[in-house]
Design a protein around this motif. Structure first.
Motif, mmCIF file in Angstrom:
data_model
loop_
_atom_site.group_PDB
_atom_site.id
_atom_site.type_symbol
_atom_site.label_atom_id
_atom_site.label_comp_id
_atom_site.label_asym_id
_atom_site.label_seq_id
_atom_site.Cartn_x
_atom_site.Cartn_y
_atom_site.Cartn_z
ATOM 1 N N ALA A 175 0.440 -1.015 -0.010
ATOM 2 C CA ALA A 175 -0.117 -0.334 0.207
ATOM 3 C C ALA A 175 0.820 1.232 -0.422
ATOM 4 O O ALA A 175 0.472 1.909 -0.011
ATOM 5 C CB ALA A 175 -1.239 -0.382 1.130
ATOM 6 N N ASP A 176 2.180 1.147 0.382
ATOM 7 C CA ASP A 176 2.900 2.256 0.415
ATOM 8 C C ASP A 176 3.497 2.554 -1.574
ATOM 9 O O ASP A 176 4.934 1.586 -1.478
ATOM 10 C CB ASP A 176 3.954 2.444 1.455
ATOM 11 N N VAL A 177 2.891 3.513 -1.711
ATOM 12 C CA VAL A 177 2.992 3.276 -3.132
ATOM 13 C C VAL A 177 4.442 4.670 -2.426
ATOM 14 O O VAL A 177 4.598 4.161 -4.341
ATOM 15 C CB VAL A 177 1.524 4.331 -3.958
ATOM 16 N N LYS A 178 4.452 5.803 -1.752
ATOM 17 C CA LYS A 178 5.522 6.525 -2.420
ATOM 18 C C LYS A 178 6.598 5.707 -1.937
ATOM 19 O O LYS A 178 7.940 6.013 -2.634
ATOM 20 C CB LYS A 178 5.432 7.689 -1.164
ATOM 21 N N ALA A 179 7.460 4.680 -1.061
ATOM 22 C CA ALA A 179 8.387 4.802 -0.796
ATOM 23 C C ALA A 179 7.977 3.024 -2.020
ATOM 24 O O ALA A 179 9.593 2.765 -2.449
ATOM 25 C CB ALA A 179 8.320 2.629 0.349
ATOM 26 N N GLN A 180 7.044 2.909 -3.091
ATOM 27 C CA GLN A 180 7.272 1.762 -3.841
ATOM 28 C C GLN A 180 8.205 2.568 -5.373
ATOM 29 O O GLN A 180 9.268 2.149 -5.896
ATOM 30 C CB GLN A 180 6.101 1.137 -4.426
ATOM 31 N N ALA A 181 7.744 3.594 -5.496
ATOM 32 C CA ALA A 181 7.915 4.233 -6.476
ATOM 33 C C ALA A 181 9.498 5.079 -5.774
ATOM 34 O O ALA A 181 10.297 4.595 -7.014
ATOM 35 C CB ALA A 181 7.552 5.825 -5.934
ATOM 36 N N LYS A 182 9.861 5.260 -4.422
ATOM 37 C CA LYS A 182 11.226 5.961 -4.299
ATOM 38 C C LYS A 182 12.200 4.356 -4.391
ATOM 39 O O LYS A 182 13.032 4.703 -5.344
ATOM 40 C CB LYS A 182 11.434 6.107 -2.777
ATOM 41 N N GLU A 183 12.164 3.603 -4.489
ATOM 42 C CA GLU A 183 12.836 2.032 -4.680
ATOM 43 C C GLU A 183 12.720 1.777 -6.475
ATOM 44 O O GLU A 183 13.400 1.486 -6.637
ATOM 45 C CB GLU A 183 11.907 0.802 -4.161
ATOM 46 N N ARG A 184 11.604 2.321 -7.178
ATOM 47 C CA ARG A 184 11.178 1.816 -8.674
ATOM 48 C C ARG A 184 12.790 3.423 -9.204
ATOM 49 O O ARG A 184 13.376 2.605 -10.204
ATOM 50 C CB ARG A 184 10.620 2.381 -9.148
ATOM 51 N N VAL A 185 13.021 4.317 -8.123
ATOM 52 C CA VAL A 185 13.377 5.308 -8.989
ATOM 53 C C VAL A 185 15.062 4.832 -9.119
ATOM 54 O O VAL A 185 15.644 5.159 -9.820
ATOM 55 C CB VAL A 185 12.616 7.039 -8.080
ATOM 56 N N ALA A 186 15.395 4.329 -7.506
ATOM 57 C CA ALA A 186 16.533 3.962 -7.262
ATOM 58 C C ALA A 186 17.319 2.826 -8.391
ATOM 59 O O ALA A 186 18.235 2.335 -8.662
ATOM 60 C CB ALA A 186 16.472 3.442 -5.809
ATOM 61 N N GLU A 187 15.967 1.654 -8.576
ATOM 62 C CA GLU A 187 16.621 0.805 -9.318
ATOM 63 C C GLU A 187 17.064 1.761 -11.530
ATOM 64 O O GLU A 187 17.477 1.270 -11.197
ATOM 65 C CB GLU A 187 15.167 0.285 -9.430
ATOM 66 N N ILE A 188 16.291 2.218 -11.031
ATOM 67 C CA ILE A 188 16.290 2.626 -12.412
ATOM 68 C C ILE A 188 17.695 3.952 -12.780
ATOM 69 O O ILE A 188 18.308 3.938 -13.226
ATOM 70 C CB ILE A 188 15.311 4.107 -13.036
ATOM 71 N N LYS A 189 17.567 4.710 -11.421
ATOM 72 C CA LYS A 189 18.756 5.331 -12.030
ATOM 73 C C LYS A 189 20.303 4.196 -11.367
ATOM 74 O O LYS A 189 21.161 4.666 -12.412
ATOM 75 C CB LYS A 189 19.050 5.671 -9.809
#
Length: 154
Positions: A39-53
């Motif tokens: 349910a924590d979309v913000k944390a998932q987005a941060k994880e995804r951004v870190a992966e993409i970086k």
């Protein structure tokens, strides 16, 4: 063959019940944590951004390495195909240019008054600190001058 239940299987002991309750609590806690993470979309987005970086950095490193390798190969190819007398002349000319530039720099430094040198050092520091905007401004000025020149020749 009696239908009487055995004592061990019919009713769990209080200790067994406590163990079951504790086990159930642990499972429930893990389930709640998993649901909270989903349910924590913000944390998932941060994880995804870190992966993409990280992926972009890896690709950049890979591409940079390949470009350097290709540039080295191209330089070696040019060097191999260039006759030795030409290479010698180019090396000699480069050395002369370096020496002349060094002498001109020393002469300019000797002849320049201290206040002007200090102002130039300050300006150079500012340019280094604001390199990107200055490059953009220089490019815009170059485009402006080229457009102006092309309009005059029409």
């Amino acid at each position: 063959m009696t239908d009487q239940p055995q004592g061990d299987e019919s009713a769990p002991t209080p200790e067994e019940l406590r163990e079951q309750v504790e086990h159930t609590r642990q499972e429930l806690g893990q389930t709640v944590e998993a649901l909270a993470a989903k349910a924590d979309v913000k944390a998932q987005a941060k994880e995804r951004v870190a992966e993409i970086k990280e992926q972009a950095a890896e690709k950049t490193t890979h591409v940079t390495g390949r470009l350097r390798e290709k540039a080295g190969q191209a330089a070696q190819l040019v060097k191999d195909k260039t006759p030795d007398p030409v290479l010698d002349k180019a090396a000699h000319a480069a050395a002369q240019v370096r020496d002349t530039a060094t002498r001109a720099g020393h002469l300019a430094a000797e002849k320049t008054p201290d206040p002007v040198r200090k102002k130039a050092a300050t300006a150079a520091t500012m340019v280094r600190a604001n390199r990107t905007p200055l490059i953009g401004a220089a490019a815009a000025l170059a485009v402006f001058l080229l457009l102006r020149r092309s309009r005059r020749h029409r």
